[in-house]
Design a protein around this motif. Structure first.
Motif, short mmCIF file in Angstrom:
data_model
loop_
_atom_site.label_atom_id
_atom_site.label_comp_id
_atom_site.label_asym_id
_atom_site.label_seq_id
_atom_site.Cartn_x
_atom_site.Cartn_y
_atom_site.Cartn_z
N ALA A 81 0.84 -1.21 0.00
CA ALA A 81 0.00 0.00 0.00
C ALA A 81 0.87 1.26 0.00
O ALA A 81 0.54 2.24 -0.68
CB ALA A 81 -0.93 0.00 1.20
N LYS A 82 1.99 1.21 0.73
CA LYS A 82 2.89 2.37 0.75
C LYS A 82 3.57 2.56 -0.61
O LYS A 82 3.75 3.68 -1.05
CB LYS A 82 3.96 2.22 1.83
N VAL A 83 3.92 1.47 -1.26
CA VAL A 83 4.51 1.56 -2.60
C VAL A 83 3.49 2.12 -3.58
O VAL A 83 3.80 2.98 -4.40
CB VAL A 83 5.03 0.17 -3.07
N SER A 84 2.25 1.66 -3.48
CA SER A 84 1.20 2.08 -4.41
C SER A 84 0.76 3.53 -4.20
O SER A 84 0.49 4.24 -5.17
CB SER A 84 -0.03 1.18 -4.25
N HIS A 85 0.66 3.94 -2.95
CA HIS A 85 0.08 5.26 -2.65
C HIS A 85 1.09 6.27 -2.12
O HIS A 85 0.72 7.42 -1.87
CB HIS A 85 -1.07 5.11 -1.65
N GLY A 86 2.31 5.85 -1.91
CA GLY A 86 3.34 6.78 -1.44
C GLY A 86 3.39 6.92 0.06
O GLY A 86 2.51 6.44 0.79
N ILE A 87 4.43 7.60 0.50
CA ILE A 87 4.66 7.78 1.94
C ILE A 87 4.70 9.25 2.33
O ILE A 87 5.15 9.59 3.42
CB ILE A 87 5.96 7.08 2.38
N ASP A 88 4.21 10.10 1.45
CA ASP A 88 4.24 11.55 1.74
C ASP A 88 3.53 11.88 3.04
O ASP A 88 3.97 12.73 3.81
CB ASP A 88 3.62 12.34 0.59
N TRP A 89 2.42 11.21 3.31
CA TRP A 89 1.66 11.49 4.54
C TRP A 89 2.45 11.08 5.78
O TRP A 89 2.35 11.73 6.82
CB TRP A 89 0.30 10.81 4.48
N ILE A 90 3.25 10.03 5.66
CA ILE A 90 4.09 9.61 6.79
C ILE A 90 5.20 10.64 6.99
O ILE A 90 5.48 11.05 8.12
CB ILE A 90 4.69 8.21 6.55
N ALA A 91 5.81 11.07 5.89
CA ALA A 91 6.87 12.08 5.97
C ALA A 91 6.34 13.37 6.60
O ALA A 91 7.02 13.99 7.43
CB ALA A 91 7.45 12.35 4.58
N ALA A 92 5.13 13.76 6.23
CA ALA A 92 4.52 14.97 6.79
C ALA A 92 4.26 14.81 8.29
O ALA A 92 4.52 15.74 9.07
CB ALA A 92 3.23 15.30 6.06
N ASP A 93 3.75 13.65 8.69
CA ASP A 93 3.51 13.40 10.12
C ASP A 93 4.82 13.44 10.91
O ASP A 93 4.87 14.00 12.01
CB ASP A 93 2.83 12.05 10.33
N LEU A 94 5.86 12.83 10.35
CA LEU A 94 7.16 12.84 11.03
C LEU A 94 7.69 14.26 11.15
O LEU A 94 8.16 14.67 12.22
CB LEU A 94 8.16 11.96 10.26
N ALA A 95 7.63 15.02 10.06
CA ALA A 95 8.12 16.40 10.07
C ALA A 95 7.36 17.23 11.10
O ALA A 95 7.95 18.07 11.80
CB ALA A 95 8.01 17.01 8.68
N ALA A 96 6.05 17.01 11.22
CA ALA A 96 5.24 17.74 12.19
C ALA A 96 5.66 17.43 13.62
O ALA A 96 5.47 18.24 14.52
CB ALA A 96 3.77 17.40 12.00
N LYS A 97 6.25 16.27 13.83
CA LYS A 97 6.72 15.88 15.16
C LYS A 97 8.21 16.18 15.35
O LYS A 97 8.81 15.77 16.33
CB LYS A 97 6.45 14.39 15.40
N GLY A 98 8.81 16.88 14.38
CA GLY A 98 10.21 17.28 14.49
C GLY A 98 11.20 16.20 14.09
O GLY A 98 12.39 16.31 14.36
N ILE A 99 10.72 15.15 13.43
CA ILE A 99 11.60 14.06 12.97
C ILE A 99 11.85 14.28 11.49
O ILE A 99 10.91 14.59 10.74
CB ILE A 99 10.92 12.69 13.23
N PRO A 100 13.09 14.13 11.04
CA PRO A 100 13.38 14.35 9.61
C PRO A 100 12.49 13.48 8.72
O PRO A 100 12.29 12.28 9.00
CB PRO A 100 14.85 13.95 9.47
N SER A 101 11.95 14.07 7.67
CA SER A 101 10.99 13.36 6.82
C SER A 101 11.60 12.17 6.09
O SER A 101 10.88 11.23 5.72
CB SER A 101 10.33 14.32 5.84
N PHE A 102 12.93 12.16 5.88
CA PHE A 102 13.54 11.02 5.19
C PHE A 102 13.39 9.72 5.98
O PHE A 102 13.48 8.63 5.41
CB PHE A 102 15.01 11.29 4.86
N VAL A 103 13.13 9.82 7.27
CA VAL A 103 12.93 8.64 8.11
C VAL A 103 11.74 7.83 7.60
O VAL A 103 11.67 6.61 7.80
CB VAL A 103 12.76 9.04 9.59
N ALA A 104 10.81 8.47 6.90
CA ALA A 104 9.64 7.78 6.37
C ALA A 104 10.03 6.64 5.43
O ALA A 104 9.30 5.66 5.30
CB ALA A 104 8.72 8.76 5.65
N TYR A 105 11.17 6.75 4.78
CA TYR A 105 11.60 5.69 3.87
C TYR A 105 11.90 4.39 4.62
O TYR A 105 11.91 3.32 4.01
CB TYR A 105 12.81 6.13 3.04
N GLY A 106 12.08 4.47 5.91
CA GLY A 106 12.29 3.27 6.72
C GLY A 106 11.09 2.34 6.69
O GLY A 106 11.22 1.14 6.95
#
Length: 144
Positions: A37-62
């Motif tokens: 599902a993440k491959v199909s729809h992307g992880i932008d929303w995860i990156a945004a949630d992480l960034a909002a919590k002060g975590i670098p958005s690249f961590v979403a690729y994990g």
């Protein structure tokens, strides 16, 4: 009579390595659906949630490691215990991101525990880590 019946059932169903394989396929196989599902729809929303919590958005690729690579390794029996640990960490981070721990005592409309799916993955990974790979694996014994 009961001992005989138990002995019959045990002789038919006692396959610890098959049980380990079934557990690995169940837990990791279902986790891969989340990764797809993440491959199909992307992880932008995860990156945004992480960034909002002060975590670098690249961590979403994990998420790709925790929901595709590590589950594939668990299914194949390659470095199973470390791979199950990665899935476990992935689940704990996901639960923290959505505030799941605030719902520990909640029950759904149908009487299910609100965190039963999360508990399935967390405890399934712990069980895999405790049991190990077993003999059904594509990896040599040193890499299980």
């Amino acid at each position: 009579m009961i001992a005989k019946l138990n002995s019959i059932f045990s002789s038919v169903t006692h396959h610890p390595d098959g049980g380990r394989l079934l557990l690995r396929i169940l837990v990791a196989g279902l986790m891969i659906f989340h990764g797809v599902a993440k491959v199909s729809h992307g992880i932008d929303w995860i990156a945004a949630d992480l960034a909002a919590k002060g975590i670098p958005s690249f961590v979403a690729y994990g998420v790709y490691i925790g929901e595709i690579l590590a589950p594939a390794m668990v299914i194949l029996g390659i470095l199973t215990v470390p791979a199950a640990f990665i899935i476990l960490i992935n689940m704990i981070v996901a639960m923290l991101m959505v505030g799941a721990f605030g719902h520990m005592t909640e029950v759904t409309k149908v009487g299910a525990w609100a965190l039963e799916t999360d508990a399935f993955y967390v405890l399934g990974c712990v069980a895999i880590m405790m049991l190990g790979t077993g003999k059904y694996s594509v990896a040599p014994a040193a890499y299980r």
